[in-house]
Design a protein around this motif. Structure first.
Motif, mmCIF file in Angstrom:
data_model
loop_
_atom_site.group_PDB
_atom_site.id
_atom_site.type_symbol
_atom_site.label_atom_id
_atom_site.label_comp_id
_atom_site.label_asym_id
_atom_site.label_seq_id
_atom_site.Cartn_x
_atom_site.Cartn_y
_atom_site.Cartn_z
ATOM 1 N N THR A 1 -8.336 9.374 28.245
ATOM 2 C CA THR A 1 -9.331 10.404 28.573
ATOM 3 C C THR A 1 -9.302 10.809 30.045
ATOM 4 O O THR A 1 -9.896 11.814 30.414
ATOM 5 C CB THR A 1 -10.757 9.927 28.230
ATOM 6 O OG1 THR A 1 -10.982 8.665 28.851
ATOM 7 C CG2 THR A 1 -10.964 9.816 26.741
ATOM 8 N N ASN A 2 -8.638 10.009 30.888
ATOM 9 C CA ASN A 2 -8.618 10.314 32.328
ATOM 10 C C ASN A 2 -7.187 10.324 32.857
ATOM 11 O O ASN A 2 -6.333 9.624 32.334
ATOM 12 C CB ASN A 2 -9.415 9.255 33.092
ATOM 13 C CG ASN A 2 -10.887 9.289 32.719
ATOM 14 O OD1 ASN A 2 -11.510 10.343 32.729
ATOM 15 N ND2 ASN A 2 -11.423 8.143 32.344
ATOM 16 N N PRO A 3 -6.954 11.112 33.913
ATOM 17 C CA PRO A 3 -5.585 11.161 34.441
ATOM 18 C C PRO A 3 -5.181 9.854 35.131
ATOM 19 O O PRO A 3 -6.019 9.121 35.633
ATOM 20 C CB PRO A 3 -5.627 12.314 35.448
ATOM 21 C CG PRO A 3 -7.052 12.567 35.735
ATOM 22 C CD PRO A 3 -7.860 12.003 34.620
ATOM 23 N N THR A 4 -3.908 9.578 35.125
ATOM 24 C CA THR A 4 -3.348 8.382 35.749
ATOM 25 C C THR A 4 -2.110 8.804 36.536
ATOM 26 O O THR A 4 -1.322 9.629 36.051
ATOM 27 C CB THR A 4 -2.923 7.371 34.660
ATOM 28 O OG1 THR A 4 -4.022 7.109 33.810
ATOM 29 C CG2 THR A 4 -2.422 6.066 35.264
ATOM 30 N N ASN A 5 -1.936 8.286 37.723
ATOM 31 C CA ASN A 5 -0.699 8.551 38.458
ATOM 32 C C ASN A 5 0.437 7.795 37.800
ATOM 33 O O ASN A 5 0.334 6.595 37.578
ATOM 34 C CB ASN A 5 -0.826 8.089 39.917
ATOM 35 C CG ASN A 5 -1.637 9.071 40.727
ATOM 36 O OD1 ASN A 5 -1.487 10.282 40.566
ATOM 37 N ND2 ASN A 5 -2.499 8.559 41.572
ATOM 38 N N VAL A 6 1.513 8.488 37.506
ATOM 39 C CA VAL A 6 2.680 7.846 36.908
ATOM 40 C C VAL A 6 3.861 8.055 37.838
ATOM 41 O O VAL A 6 4.151 9.190 38.248
ATOM 42 C CB VAL A 6 2.987 8.437 35.515
ATOM 43 C CG1 VAL A 6 4.219 7.767 34.918
ATOM 44 C CG2 VAL A 6 1.796 8.282 34.583
ATOM 45 N N GLU A 7 4.524 6.982 38.222
ATOM 46 C CA GLU A 7 5.678 7.072 39.119
ATOM 47 C C GLU A 7 6.906 6.574 38.379
ATOM 48 O O GLU A 7 6.935 5.428 37.944
ATOM 49 C CB GLU A 7 5.436 6.200 40.365
ATOM 50 C CG GLU A 7 4.219 6.649 41.161
ATOM 51 C CD GLU A 7 3.788 5.620 42.197
ATOM 52 O OE1 GLU A 7 4.457 4.572 42.321
ATOM 53 O OE2 GLU A 7 2.773 5.877 42.867
ATOM 54 N N VAL A 8 7.876 7.409 38.226
ATOM 55 C CA VAL A 8 9.103 7.028 37.517
ATOM 56 C C VAL A 8 10.236 6.967 38.530
ATOM 57 O O VAL A 8 10.469 7.937 39.262
ATOM 58 C CB VAL A 8 9.433 8.046 36.405
ATOM 59 C CG1 VAL A 8 10.728 7.650 35.694
ATOM 60 C CG2 VAL A 8 8.291 8.142 35.406
ATOM 61 N N SER A 9 10.906 5.833 38.630
ATOM 62 C CA SER A 9 12.044 5.734 39.550
ATOM 63 C C SER A 9 13.319 5.561 38.741
ATOM 64 O O SER A 9 13.284 5.096 37.599
ATOM 65 C CB SER A 9 11.844 4.572 40.523
ATOM 66 O OG SER A 9 11.756 3.377 39.792
ATOM 67 N N PHE B 1 -8.687 3.779 26.024
ATOM 68 C CA PHE B 1 -9.561 4.956 25.954
ATOM 69 C C PHE B 1 -9.620 5.625 27.332
ATOM 70 O O PHE B 1 -9.513 6.843 27.456
ATOM 71 C CB PHE B 1 -10.962 4.538 25.498
ATOM 72 C CG PHE B 1 -11.948 5.685 25.377
ATOM 73 C CD1 PHE B 1 -12.022 6.420 24.205
ATOM 74 C CD2 PHE B 1 -12.787 6.014 26.427
ATOM 75 C CE1 PHE B 1 -12.927 7.477 24.087
ATOM 76 C CE2 PHE B 1 -13.698 7.069 26.316
ATOM 77 C CZ PHE B 1 -13.763 7.804 25.141
ATOM 78 N N ASP B 2 -9.739 4.810 28.372
ATOM 79 C CA ASP B 2 -9.770 5.343 29.735
ATOM 80 C C ASP B 2 -8.443 6.009 30.085
ATOM 81 O O ASP B 2 -8.414 7.105 30.637
ATOM 82 C CB ASP B 2 -10.097 4.216 30.720
ATOM 83 C CG ASP B 2 -10.080 4.706 32.166
ATOM 84 O OD1 ASP B 2 -10.970 5.488 32.527
ATOM 85 O OD2 ASP B 2 -9.153 4.342 32.903
ATOM 86 N N CYS B 3 -7.318 5.351 29.748
ATOM 87 C CA CYS B 3 -5.987 5.921 30.027
ATOM 88 C C CYS B 3 -5.831 7.300 29.395
ATOM 89 O O CYS B 3 -5.208 8.181 29.964
ATOM 90 C CB CYS B 3 -4.872 5.080 29.411
ATOM 91 S SG CYS B 3 -4.573 3.541 30.191
#
Lengths: 186, 398
Positions: free
Chosen positions: A174-182, A170-172
């Motif tokens: 409803t709120n932004p998350t930094n996503v790093e793709v390598s 629910f938190d993921c």
């Protein structure tokens, strides 16, 4: 609060003990969850889930799970499996469901049956690049719970509200998350 | 505390960085009133003596109230004396101040829990041309630039500022996380009256289900308006304030609000109903039902279908952000092993581990009213008893 007559299959004493232990050992509370995904063909992929990190060490659960994803024929795909978007909605529902059972156990509420239905609105003008103003993801997600439990309507509502308050997915969502793709070339 | 020590004939001094009631005097906004009715400021040997017991003191009244108290009992206050360090030193503590050193066998910390605005890290990510302030520096809407204002936080402070800033003609967006909704008046009586008589304010800290959580609960969403009106999110919506979710992230010029608004409102509505149920049960058990108005429930919080998830910080809609996100205590001067691994002060109902050290006025120190003036009598009495025993033991050992 917890009532020994109530059994939702959740070991609340263990969870409360873990909370106590992790509060005094913050490093043990640092977890890493993982999934690895391999392309099959077209939009069809297969993810495998085995180990995770937590309690200060690698945790090998001694087995692995797999989840496949694809797209329906309307997307000119083979419909081998649900879409990733549906899997995301499923993650939300099952996270809330686990929370409801745990909170119910802690509050001494016997659950008889619980069903959650999730529906997410999506405007394909986003992912198809038709309109930059439209986001790729869901507009609104609606979750409806049907709960049969030995408690008042307000107490049941409070269970579901508390479950949202403590839900990782629910938190993921409803709120932004930094996503790093390598990326590396094989 | 001074009164309690004087009653026990214990020599003491009160060190005050400014004047008596310094925080009330210098760190509060103009329209602030106490959130407790006047009769509920019962201090040791002293209480409200005016003709409006059900009103709420404004800041000049609070200053007069506390100045009179200090004068009446000739409290031994050293004003304009800032403590720079308290260090264990042999048989007691060395208290360093900008006016010279003191030595005490015991130290009682009563510097409060609202010393430093608790502004979240995300504030650093806002564009530079947006002005930011906190309730410690905010005085009135006239200080703010013309234009929209984002108020972050919907506890007592946030809802009061949102209300008066909106009334000044500036469009307010209120970012709402978890909050505690309560009516000002219920069944014809002040909510604090109910909480007092029903034992909710006085519930001891060692009987609370989860004291760590109880100590983190935000302040009740209350205001002390003369008309005793309720200042909840519905009232703010009616005044034109826009309600949004918790501030969740900033990406360049885009501010993102959490999608959890519906749930935090549901949590607050359900929690308020549980409080009112407790009050109703108490009223029935104590034969009050005939004396007060009938039981009723309030409309659930209305959340707009068009609640926003984003705000463009570059288009001039918002000129100012006010972080009504609470405070931290500043105990940086306490050089004693009194903190846990997370840097939080450790105490058991005000009694601290390093012997002779005590603290008062912290959230749920001994009861829910430990941060109210009305809680000081009970807490200081217990701490003073412990302190007296401690001094007596020390004396017998020496």
């Amino acid at each position: 609060m917890s009532d020994t007559q109530v059994n939702n299959g959740v070991n609340v004493e263990h969870l409360l003990g873990a909370r106590e232990a992790l509060e005094s050992a913050p490093e043990a509370a640092q977890f890493k969850w993982r999934s690895s995904c391999e392309w099959v063909n077209g939009t069809h992929s297969k993810s495998t889930i085995t180990s995770f990190y937590g309690l200060g060490d690698e945790q090998d659960r001694g087995k692995s799970f797999s989840i496949e994803a694809d797209h329906p024929e309307a997307f000119a795909a083979e419909d081998n499996a649900p879409t990733p978007a549906e899997i995301a909605l499923t993650g939300l529902a099952s996270c809330l469901m686990g929370g409801v059972a745990s909170v119910a156990q802690h509050r001494g509420i016997q659950l008889n049956s619980v069903k959650a239905t999730v529906e997410g609105d999506m405007d394909l003008a986003g992912i198809l690049g038709i309109d930059d103003e439209v986001r790729n993801g869901f507009g609104t997600i609606r979750v409806s719970f049907d709960v049969d439990a030995d408690a008042s309507e307000d107490d049941i509502k409070a269970l579901v509200a508390q479950s949202q308050k403590r839900s990782a997915v629910f938190d993921c969502i409803t709120n932004p998350t930094n996503v790093e793709v390598s990326v590396k070339k094989a | 505390m001074s009164r309690q020590l004087a009653r026990r004939s214990i020599d003491h001094v009160l060190l005050e960085r400014g004047e008596v009631a310094n925080s009330w005097r210098t760190e509060r906004w103009d329209s602030l009133t106490l959130l407790t009715p006047n009769w509920l400021s019962r201090l040791p040997d002293y209480s409200y003596e005016g003709d409006n017991p059900d009103g709420y003191m404004d800041m000049p009244e609070v200053l007069r109230f506390l100045d009179t108290y200090a004068e009446r009992f000739s409290a031994p206050v050293e004003t304009n004396t800032t403590v720079t360090a308290v260090t264990p030193n042999g048989s007691g503590y060395l208290i360093s101040t900008d006016q010279g050193d003191w030595h005490g066998k015991s130290v009682v910390i009563a510097s409060g829990h609202c010393n430093i605005p608790a502004v979240p890290k995300i504030a650093q990510d806002f564009p530079d041309d947006i002005e930011m302030t906190s309730p410690m520096y905010y005085r009135n809407p006239g200080q703010l630039a013309e234009g929209g204002v984002l108020v972050v936080g919907a506890s007592a402070t946030g809802v009061q500022l949102a209300s008066e800033i909106q009334a000044s003609g500036r469009q307010v967006i209120l970012a709402v996380g978890e909050h505690v909704r309560v009516p000002r008046i219920y069944r014809g009586r002040d909510i604090k009256w109910w909480m007092d008589v029903a034992g909710i304010l006085g519930m001891p800290y060692d009987e609370v289900d989860d004291i760590r959580r109880a100590r983190r609960v935000p302040s009740l969403q209350l205001a002390g308006f003369p008309d005793k009106s309720m200042l909840d999110l519905n009232a703010l919506t009616d005044k034109g304030v826009e309600i949004a979710g918790r501030v969740a992230g900033v990406n360049g010029n885009k501010l993102m609000f959490s999608g959890s608004l519906v749930n935090v409102c549901a949590l607050a509505d359900l929690k308020m109903k549980r409080l009112l149920n407790t009050i109703d049960e108490w009223a029935t058990e104590n034969g009050m039902d005939g004396e007060v108005e009938a039981s009723h429930r309030f409309e659930d919080t209305r959340v707009s279908e068009h609640r926003r998830l984003e705000l463009n910080l570059a288009d001039g809609q918002i000129k100012t952000v006010i972080w009504a996100t609470g405070y931290h205590a500043d105990l940086s001067w306490l050089k004693a092993p009194a903190f846990d691994a997370r840097g939080r002060l450790v105490h058991d109902g005000g009694i601290m581990e390093p012997s002779g050290l005590y603290v008062l006025g912290m959230p749920y120190l001994r009861t829910r009213k430990s941060t109210l003036m009305d809680g000081a009598d009970l807490d200081s009495g217990i701490v003073a008893d412990h302190l007296q025993n401690y001094l007596a033991k020390k004396l017998s050992v020496n």
